[in-house]
Write a protein that holds these residues in place. Sequence first.
Motif, PDB file in Angstrom:
ATOM      1  N   LYS A  24       0.800  -1.222   0.000  1.00 56.47           N
ATOM      2  CA  LYS A  24       0.000   0.000   0.000  1.00 56.47           C
ATOM      3  C   LYS A  24       0.838   1.279   0.000  1.00 56.47           C
ATOM      4  O   LYS A  24       0.298   2.371  -0.148  1.00 56.47           O
ATOM      5  CB  LYS A  24      -0.937   0.007   1.205  1.00 56.47           C
ATOM      6  CG  LYS A  24      -1.995  -1.088   1.161  1.00 56.47           C
ATOM      7  CD  LYS A  24      -2.937  -0.996   2.352  1.00 56.47           C
ATOM      8  CE  LYS A  24      -3.998  -2.087   2.297  1.00 56.47           C
ATOM      9  NZ  LYS A  24      -4.914  -2.019   3.461  1.00 56.47           N
ATOM     10  N   LEU A  25       2.138   1.138   0.181  1.00 56.19           N
ATOM     11  CA  LEU A  25       3.002   2.319   0.200  1.00 56.19           C
ATOM     12  C   LEU A  25       3.108   2.904  -1.200  1.00 56.19           C
ATOM     13  O   LEU A  25       3.339   2.192  -2.170  1.00 56.19           O
ATOM     14  CB  LEU A  25       4.382   1.952   0.728  1.00 56.19           C
ATOM     15  CG  LEU A  25       5.404   3.086   0.882  1.00 56.19           C
ATOM     16  CD1 LEU A  25       6.319   2.806   2.068  1.00 56.19           C
ATOM     17  CD2 LEU A  25       6.257   3.244  -0.376  1.00 56.19           C
ATOM     18  N   THR A  26       2.937   4.211  -1.321  1.00 62.38           N
ATOM     19  CA  THR A  26       3.114   4.904  -2.603  1.00 62.38           C
ATOM     20  C   THR A  26       4.069   6.077  -2.405  1.00 62.38           C
ATOM     21  O   THR A  26       4.174   6.628  -1.299  1.00 62.38           O
ATOM     22  CB  THR A  26       1.782   5.448  -3.148  1.00 62.38           C
ATOM     23  OG1 THR A  26       1.293   6.486  -2.280  1.00 62.38           O
ATOM     24  CG2 THR A  26       0.751   4.337  -3.264  1.00 62.38           C
ATOM     25  N   LEU A  27       4.724   6.471  -3.489  1.00 59.96           N
ATOM     26  CA  LEU A  27       5.640   7.607  -3.407  1.00 59.96           C
ATOM     27  C   LEU A  27       4.886   8.896  -3.115  1.00 59.96           C
ATOM     28  O   LEU A  27       5.410   9.794  -2.458  1.00 59.96           O
ATOM     29  CB  LEU A  27       6.454   7.723  -4.685  1.00 59.96           C
ATOM     30  CG  LEU A  27       7.791   6.949  -4.683  1.00 59.96           C
ATOM     31  CD1 LEU A  27       7.565   5.454  -4.544  1.00 59.96           C
ATOM     32  CD2 LEU A  27       8.602   7.244  -5.942  1.00 59.96           C
ATOM     33  N   GLY A  28       3.655   8.992  -3.607  1.00 63.70           N
ATOM     34  CA  GLY A  28       2.857  10.173  -3.320  1.00 63.70           C
ATOM     35  C   GLY A  28       2.560  10.322  -1.846  1.00 63.70           C
ATOM     36  O   GLY A  28       2.639  11.434  -1.286  1.00 63.70           O
ATOM     37  N   ASP A  29       2.238   9.204  -1.195  1.00 61.16           N
ATOM     38  CA  ASP A  29       1.973   9.246   0.244  1.00 61.16           C
ATOM     39  C   ASP A  29       3.234   9.630   1.009  1.00 61.16           C
ATOM     40  O   ASP A  29       3.183  10.413   1.958  1.00 61.16           O
ATOM     41  CB  ASP A  29       1.463   7.888   0.725  1.00 61.16           C
ATOM     42  CG  ASP A  29       1.216   7.867   2.221  1.00 61.16           C
ATOM     43  OD1 ASP A  29       0.318   8.589   2.688  1.00 61.16           O
ATOM     44  OD2 ASP A  29       1.937   7.134   2.929  1.00 61.16           O
ATOM     45  N   VAL A  30       4.379   9.085   0.586  1.00 61.87           N
ATOM     46  CA  VAL A  30       5.640   9.413   1.249  1.00 61.87           C
ATOM     47  C   VAL A  30       5.946  10.904   1.113  1.00 61.87           C
ATOM     48  O   VAL A  30       6.354  11.562   2.080  1.00 61.87           O
ATOM     49  CB  VAL A  30       6.792   8.572   0.665  1.00 61.87           C
ATOM     50  CG1 VAL A  30       8.141   9.087   1.173  1.00 61.87           C
ATOM     51  CG2 VAL A  30       6.631   7.108   1.042  1.00 61.87           C
ATOM     52  N   ALA A  31       5.731  11.459  -0.078  1.00 57.40           N
ATOM     53  CA  ALA A  31       5.988  12.881  -0.293  1.00 57.40           C
ATOM     54  C   ALA A  31       5.120  13.732   0.621  1.00 57.40           C
ATOM     55  O   ALA A  31       5.597  14.713   1.214  1.00 57.40           O
ATOM     56  CB  ALA A  31       5.729  13.240  -1.754  1.00 57.40           C
ATOM     57  N   THR A  32       3.857  13.349   0.765  1.00 54.62           N
ATOM     58  CA  THR A  32       2.954  14.093   1.647  1.00 54.62           C
ATOM     59  C   THR A  32       3.425  14.025   3.090  1.00 54.62           C
ATOM     60  O   THR A  32       3.456  15.039   3.806  1.00 54.62           O
ATOM     61  CB  THR A  32       1.526  13.535   1.535  1.00 54.62           C
ATOM     62  OG1 THR A  32       1.069  13.669   0.186  1.00 54.62           O
ATOM     63  CG2 THR A  32       0.573  14.278   2.459  1.00 54.62           C
ATOM     64  N   ARG A  33       3.786  12.845   3.540  1.00 54.66           N
ATOM     65  CA  ARG A  33       4.261  12.666   4.914  1.00 54.66           C
ATOM     66  C   ARG A  33       5.534  13.470   5.171  1.00 54.66           C
ATOM     67  O   ARG A  33       5.736  14.003   6.262  1.00 54.66           O
ATOM     68  CB  ARG A  33       4.537  11.190   5.202  1.00 54.66           C
ATOM     69  CG  ARG A  33       3.307  10.306   5.305  1.00 54.66           C
ATOM     70  CD  ARG A  33       3.709   8.836   5.320  1.00 54.66           C
ATOM     71  NE  ARG A  33       2.555   7.953   5.364  1.00 54.66           N
ATOM     72  CZ  ARG A  33       2.083   7.378   6.470  1.00 54.66           C
ATOM     73  NH1 ARG A  33       2.701   7.591   7.632  1.00 54.66           N
ATOM     74  NH2 ARG A  33       1.041   6.589   6.426  1.00 54.66           N
ATOM     75  N   ALA A  34       6.405  13.523   4.161  1.00 53.20           N
ATOM     76  CA  ALA A  34       7.688  14.212   4.323  1.00 53.20           C
ATOM     77  C   ALA A  34       7.565  15.721   4.143  1.00 53.20           C
ATOM     78  O   ALA A  34       8.503  16.464   4.444  1.00 53.20           O
ATOM     79  CB  ALA A  34       8.705  13.659   3.336  1.00 53.20           C
ATOM     80  N   GLY A  35       6.428  16.167   3.633  1.00 55.88           N
ATOM     81  CA  GLY A  35       6.240  17.599   3.402  1.00 55.88           C
ATOM     82  C   GLY A  35       7.040  18.129   2.232  1.00 55.88           C
ATOM     83  O   GLY A  35       7.497  19.278   2.244  1.00 55.88           O
ATOM     84  N   VAL A  36       7.228  17.279   1.202  1.00 52.04           N
ATOM     85  CA  VAL A  36       7.965  17.711   0.012  1.00 52.04           C
ATOM     86  C   VAL A  36       7.096  17.490  -1.218  1.00 52.04           C
ATOM     87  O   VAL A  36       6.130  16.728  -1.193  1.00 52.04           O
ATOM     88  CB  VAL A  36       9.299  16.939  -0.154  1.00 52.04           C
ATOM     89  CG1 VAL A  36      10.185  17.122   1.063  1.00 52.04           C
ATOM     90  CG2 VAL A  36       9.040  15.459  -0.407  1.00 52.04           C
ATOM     91  N   ALA A  37       7.447  18.152  -2.299  1.00 58.23           N
ATOM     92  CA  ALA A  37       6.731  17.953  -3.554  1.00 58.23           C
ATOM     93  C   ALA A  37       7.076  16.587  -4.148  1.00 58.23           C
ATOM     94  O   ALA A  37       8.178  16.067  -3.935  1.00 58.23           O
ATOM     95  CB  ALA A  37       7.105  19.053  -4.544  1.00 58.23           C
TER      96      ALA A  37
END
Length: 207
Positions: free
Chosen positions: A37-50
């Motif tokens: 279920k991990l996506t790069l989009g979710d990671v970017a949101t969590r990290a606060g980056v584009a």
Amino acid sequence: MQSRTPVSRTGRPRSATADAAILAATRDALIELGWSKLTLGDVATRAGVAKTTLYRRWPGKNELVVDAVAVLFDELEMPDRGSLAADIEGVVLQFAAILVRPDTKSGLMAVVAESTRDDALRERIRASIVDRQKRLVLEGRSRAQRRGELPPETDPEEAARTVDLIFDMVAGAVVHRTLVSAEPVGPEWAEAFTRVLLLGLRGDGSQ
């Protein structure tokens, strides 16, 4: 007419802070969501980056997750505790302490499971985690040689094979103990394991 020397463009430098935030967010997402279920989009949101910031650094999930796990093992250090045996015991305890952390456990188990059907992922694990941490064996062996505890190598190929074997023995035993058997690695276990590693099953040097 004078010719102009082209100006070299190296692009925007990477931000260590952004990298750390992305890798930490990846580990958090793995704990919460798991690999599938991990996506790069979710990671970017969590990290606060584009998303573009993340994609510039990691082209896909495989590369991102391996790097998120690999950086945890970079915390390992070969301690100088006065003897080869004590040094090994120290790094074994460090290694086990890192392995039982939820972020390490979830990340490592995920990439190892996925790598069984992905050769490229397996190679990245080998390059980014396994080969990178063989530095510990090299450092420990070099220090033991300076102390006179180990003889110098005369055959570079044999020396490289020995490094591989020692790493496999230590990493395999500690990973199995902590992640497969789910048993603790304490000072007594580390001491017993190191004794077998250095002396063999006989313990007297006989053949």
